[in-house]
Design a protein around this motif. Sequence first.
Motif, PDB file in Angstrom:
ATOM      1  N   ASP A  88       0.825  -1.219   0.000  1.00  0.00           N
ATOM      2  CA  ASP A  88       0.000   0.000   0.000  1.00  0.00           C
ATOM      3  C   ASP A  88       0.856   1.265   0.000  1.00  0.00           C
ATOM      4  O   ASP A  88       0.405   2.321  -0.421  1.00  0.00           O
ATOM      5  CB  ASP A  88      -1.020   0.008   1.148  1.00  0.00           C
ATOM      6  CG  ASP A  88      -0.633  -0.909   2.299  1.00  0.00           C
ATOM      7  OD1 ASP A  88      -0.081  -2.002   2.025  1.00  0.00           O
ATOM      8  OD2 ASP A  88      -0.860  -0.539   3.446  1.00  0.00           O
ATOM      9  N   ALA A  91       1.997   1.388  -3.939  1.00  0.00           N
ATOM     10  CA  ALA A  91       1.065   1.016  -5.006  1.00  0.00           C
ATOM     11  C   ALA A  91       0.941   2.100  -6.077  1.00  0.00           C
ATOM     12  O   ALA A  91       0.699   1.790  -7.250  1.00  0.00           O
ATOM     13  CB  ALA A  91      -0.298   0.684  -4.424  1.00  0.00           C
ATOM     14  N   ASP A  92       1.080   3.367  -5.681  1.00  0.00           N
ATOM     15  CA  ASP A  92       0.922   4.436  -6.657  1.00  0.00           C
ATOM     16  C   ASP A  92       2.212   4.727  -7.429  1.00  0.00           C
ATOM     17  O   ASP A  92       2.217   5.521  -8.365  1.00  0.00           O
ATOM     18  CB  ASP A  92       0.436   5.719  -5.961  1.00  0.00           C
ATOM     19  CG  ASP A  92      -1.047   5.640  -5.649  1.00  0.00           C
ATOM     20  OD1 ASP A  92      -1.770   4.937  -6.404  1.00  0.00           O
ATOM     21  OD2 ASP A  92      -1.477   6.243  -4.653  1.00  0.00           O
ATOM     22  N   ALA A 121     -10.002  -5.768  -2.699  1.00  0.00           N
ATOM     23  CA  ALA A 121      -9.335  -4.484  -2.924  1.00  0.00           C
ATOM     24  C   ALA A 121      -8.877  -3.863  -1.618  1.00  0.00           C
ATOM     25  O   ALA A 121      -7.882  -3.144  -1.570  1.00  0.00           O
ATOM     26  CB  ALA A 121     -10.282  -3.528  -3.656  1.00  0.00           C
ATOM     27  N   THR A 122      -9.594  -4.147  -0.523  1.00  0.00           N
ATOM     28  CA  THR A 122      -9.234  -3.548   0.760  1.00  0.00           C
ATOM     29  C   THR A 122      -7.957  -4.147   1.339  1.00  0.00           C
ATOM     30  O   THR A 122      -7.240  -3.472   2.076  1.00  0.00           O
ATOM     31  CB  THR A 122     -10.363  -3.777   1.787  1.00  0.00           C
ATOM     32  OG1 THR A 122     -10.738  -5.155   1.730  1.00  0.00           O
ATOM     33  CG2 THR A 122     -11.564  -2.903   1.481  1.00  0.00           C
ATOM     34  N   ARG A 126      -6.100  -4.327  -5.620  1.00  0.00           N
ATOM     35  CA  ARG A 126      -6.527  -4.945  -6.878  1.00  0.00           C
ATOM     36  C   ARG A 126      -5.393  -5.741  -7.510  1.00  0.00           C
ATOM     37  O   ARG A 126      -5.597  -6.758  -8.125  1.00  0.00           O
ATOM     38  CB  ARG A 126      -6.982  -3.866  -7.852  1.00  0.00           C
ATOM     39  CG  ARG A 126      -8.245  -3.182  -7.405  1.00  0.00           C
ATOM     40  CD  ARG A 126      -8.871  -2.426  -8.553  1.00  0.00           C
ATOM     41  NE  ARG A 126     -10.085  -1.769  -8.051  1.00  0.00           N
ATOM     42  CZ  ARG A 126     -11.180  -1.617  -8.781  1.00  0.00           C
ATOM     43  NH1 ARG A 126     -11.211  -2.060 -10.012  1.00  0.00           N
ATOM     44  NH2 ARG A 126     -12.243  -1.006  -8.275  1.00  0.00           N
ATOM     45  N   SER A 162     -14.026  -2.545  -3.279  1.00  0.00           N
ATOM     46  CA  SER A 162     -14.518  -2.294  -4.642  1.00  0.00           C
ATOM     47  C   SER A 162     -14.217  -3.445  -5.602  1.00  0.00           C
ATOM     48  O   SER A 162     -14.748  -3.485  -6.706  1.00  0.00           O
ATOM     49  CB  SER A 162     -13.918  -1.002  -5.192  1.00  0.00           C
ATOM     50  OG  SER A 162     -12.525  -1.159  -5.390  1.00  0.00           O
TER      51      SER A 162
ATOM     52  N   GLY B 279     -11.946   2.419  -3.513  1.00  0.00           N
ATOM     53  CA  GLY B 279     -12.647   2.884  -2.323  1.00  0.00           C
ATOM     54  C   GLY B 279     -11.696   3.471  -1.289  1.00  0.00           C
ATOM     55  O   GLY B 279     -10.473   3.393  -1.428  1.00  0.00           O
ATOM     56  N   GLU B 282      -8.286   1.908   0.073  1.00  0.00           N
ATOM     57  CA  GLU B 282      -7.772   0.843  -0.807  1.00  0.00           C
ATOM     58  C   GLU B 282      -6.482   1.321  -1.466  1.00  0.00           C
ATOM     59  O   GLU B 282      -6.387   2.479  -1.852  1.00  0.00           O
ATOM     60  CB  GLU B 282      -8.830   0.482  -1.865  1.00  0.00           C
ATOM     61  CG  GLU B 282     -10.076  -0.160  -1.242  1.00  0.00           C
ATOM     62  CD  GLU B 282     -11.189  -0.445  -2.252  1.00  0.00           C
ATOM     63  OE1 GLU B 282     -10.971  -0.232  -3.465  1.00  0.00           O
ATOM     64  OE2 GLU B 282     -12.264  -0.875  -1.812  1.00  0.00           O
ATOM     65  N   PRO B 283      -5.507   0.431  -1.610  1.00  0.00           N
ATOM     66  CA  PRO B 283      -4.191   0.871  -2.087  1.00  0.00           C
ATOM     67  C   PRO B 283      -4.128   1.212  -3.573  1.00  0.00           C
ATOM     68  O   PRO B 283      -3.258   1.959  -4.000  1.00  0.00           O
ATOM     69  CB  PRO B 283      -3.282  -0.325  -1.776  1.00  0.00           C
ATOM     70  CG  PRO B 283      -4.198  -1.499  -1.734  1.00  0.00           C
ATOM     71  CD  PRO B 283      -5.503  -0.988  -1.212  1.00  0.00           C
ATOM     72  N   ASP B 284      -5.014   0.627  -4.376  1.00  0.00           N
ATOM     73  CA  ASP B 284      -4.922   0.870  -5.822  1.00  0.00           C
ATOM     74  C   ASP B 284      -6.304   0.810  -6.451  1.00  0.00           C
ATOM     75  O   ASP B 284      -7.300   0.598  -5.756  1.00  0.00           O
ATOM     76  CB  ASP B 284      -3.963  -0.149  -6.478  1.00  0.00           C
ATOM     77  CG  ASP B 284      -4.338  -1.589  -6.144  1.00  0.00           C
ATOM     78  OD1 ASP B 284      -5.452  -1.819  -5.628  1.00  0.00           O
ATOM     79  OD2 ASP B 284      -3.514  -2.489  -6.394  1.00  0.00           O
TER      80      ASP B 284
END
Lengths: 201, 467, 260
Positions: A88, A91-92, A121-122, A126, A162, B279, B282-284
């Motif tokens: 996390d 991830a970006d 996703a949490t 993803r 999600s 959401g 959420e990481p991605d």
Amino acid sequence: MSDRTQLWRMAPTELAPHEDALTRFQAELERAGGSSVSVGPGELVGEITATLAAAGAHRIALTADLGDARPVIAQALEIARYDVVDYDAIADDRAAVRDLDATVTGCLAAVAATGSIVTGATGAGRAGALVAPTHVCVVETRRLVDGLASLMRLAPRLGAGSMMALQTGPSRTADIEKTLIVGVHGPKRVHVVLLDGVLAD
Amino acid sequence: MSEDPLTSSTFAERARVQLAKPFLREAVPRATDIAVRDLRERFAGHDYDGLRELGREIRARTMADLEDALATLTDALVANGIHVHHAADAAAAREHIRRICRESDATRVVKVKSMATEEIALNPALVADGLEVTETDLGEYVVQLDGDRPSHIIAPIIHKTRAEVRETLSRVAGRELPDDASELTDFARERLRDAFMDADVGISGANFGVAETGTIVLVTNEGNGRMCTSMPRIHIALMGIERVIPTLEDLSVMLPLITGAGTGQLITSYVSMLSGPRGEGEPDGPEAMHVVLLDNGRRALLGTEYQEVLHCIRCGACQNVCPVYRQVGGHAYGWVYGGPIGAVLTPLFLGTEAGGELPQASSLCGACDDICPVKIPLHDLLLQLRRTRVDDGAAPWRERLAAELWAWAWSSPRRYRVVTRIGGGVVRVMAAAGLMSSLGPLGRWARGRTIPTPARRPFHSRGERDV
Amino acid sequence: MIGIRGGADTTRGGHLPDTVALFPTCLGDLVMPDTVEHAQHALGVCGLDVRPVRGGTCCGQPAFNAGFHPHARRVARVSVRALAQTTGPIVVPAGSCAAMMSRHWVGLFAGDRDAELARQVAGRVVEFSAVLATHLDVLERRHLSWPGTAGYHDSCHMLRELRLSGEPRAVLGCVRDLELVPLASADRCCGFGGTFSVRYPEVSVAMADSKLDDARSRGVDVLISADPGCLMQLGGRAERTGDTPRVIHIATLLHEAGLR
């Protein structure tokens, strides 16, 4: 309407009555090209380390669904001189994601009849279970569900966020002359560590 | 776009081109046989027919009140923070997607294999807008690089040899790649990884839309579906309105049907269930998710004798068993969908002007009916389309004349006997003289087959056993 | 489909033999009359009183499948009315014609003045090898023999509309010295398909070739079917390429094996 309570008679994605869930899970995962091993709580970190070593992985991301075990695993891997990050946190950062050799995740559930692990996703995000060539997934055996029908009943309460994903063995394609190739956009190696215990320990 | 093969050529012409490709006639049967064999193996000891019946019931129940199911789906999607767009036709769907790309300042698009996007010819429209579009399924990537079309619903390059794939990818690489499927795949993986990481928009189809939870379901093996819906900041799913299923419980029936019938797998490597944009915490994941609901001729089939074709879940199983498809491949059908389902869908979606010939391109063997995971009566639908073509006066005059003459002669035992006695003599004489090719349909029969010579004494004239 | 049983055993018991009507079909009548005779003899050997149907022509299938329903009805009407004059089961030595008659006539005549007649006649239709399969004991006693290797080709409509696949194979199982080898392509269409075969001759021939290649690769001397349409297609192709196997009707094989 036909009676769906006997779905297992029709669908190979359900467990037959009295069929052993753990045995079936391991057999199906192997058939799909993945591997698995059962461990007790004391063996977990050693198993993960050994798997990563065998895969020649160096840069490792751990996802949030490892829960309280994440710092413990991270510390052990760092001691073994792995380059460890929280998924996390990076991830970006596309370059950092691309550089990963392996990811270690937990899961929300695992489906015995199909050999699938289920991530959300949490937790794993993803792509946490997807982006690196090697994926090690820790499955607490209490998270095994019988088949797809049980999973779908449970799904709304899993807190997947999600996205919920079922993932069965490594990524594959047979597009070129029907030759099976393992490892396309997802991992080439999927190893499931079945933990007879609870990750939070 | 290149010239439309459907209107510029006939099935017979396209089939002839395909029949001349030895690899196709070897590779297509081999690949489709494997899929069918694996299906049988996976369902050994299970009641595939029983599961097909459950699948059929789910689809029939949904189609009986499609608008209700769509309303539930739409509400649930919106509640999940997903933008929902309705497209009456292909142009409207393209426009929605172009607008979303424009408004999000996108320059790069990655795509998951989707028959719906093929159906609306999306890629050329996006490219015309200056977008860089990359297909990310390995087969579709090769098809795109070649300017080709997919020739099977789930195995897009079933018609290509490894050597052809190597040539294509080597061109992109700027060097000779090794003649090895694994290494070719590795090359594509690296190329496509760049595309995933740099893309602004990911576009997918939808294998199912679950109404009760507002969930788009994607079924893939390569993992590109997951990547396309994880990395780009926008995700657009184009979904045919008929792909809605009411509940998650229904999904536990439909999943083994689509993967079993499609590839013979128990389950594909990846099943993504997408219920919104990234959401909180959420990481991605994408910051926005759009679903475009595509009609494009589907609603018009509701309440007609063709409604059951809307049950189709695009698994490709009917192509795998079709003896015609196995000889000529998907391109002979001239549009997006080949095989039995294509022969039914094409005239229904495009009209009989363009697709009216395709229902004739079947030997009506019925193998498709027996394998279809949702029991679509394709054989009956083909018959119905043929009948409608005749009833609408769309059959060519030669065919109508032949039917008239045949019915006139065959509808009286006396005429039947006289005509066949004379005709039999003519055929025997012509055959002896080697003039068969001038006898219309008999001449076409004579291409590759000897004409069955009518008996000098037909059964009806063997009077000694008369009753 | 209705079952029939009786014949030889009951005649010995002093009963009259069961009467069956034999509908030759147009292809059988015009192109394969010997085959129809073979079928007639075979049924007779089973102790059935066989009455060939006169006055019928065709089941209407070519026009029905091409979409010309009024034309199909016009022709089928002649056969329906001729068959209505007969009694007992209507035996059809052609799988797809039997399927057309028993499965599609009711729909073809729906709302027609002959609807009830068509329904009654359709209900009496039985396919030839299915009848013989109820007399396996008789066939066994005849010491039939045909030395060679055979493959059986399923007629599509016989297989998928009538669900007959075990019956013809059981009948062939009564023939000694006949090695019936399973063909991978047994249930795949031969490429005939009525008008399809002349509309798309190249595709149709390619389909026949793939079937014949399979039979050849299994070393088959004779390819057997219970459908004159398939036989015309496969036989015509095999003959043109000047090659094996021989392609014959199951009734002809039984005849050659000594059932006469």
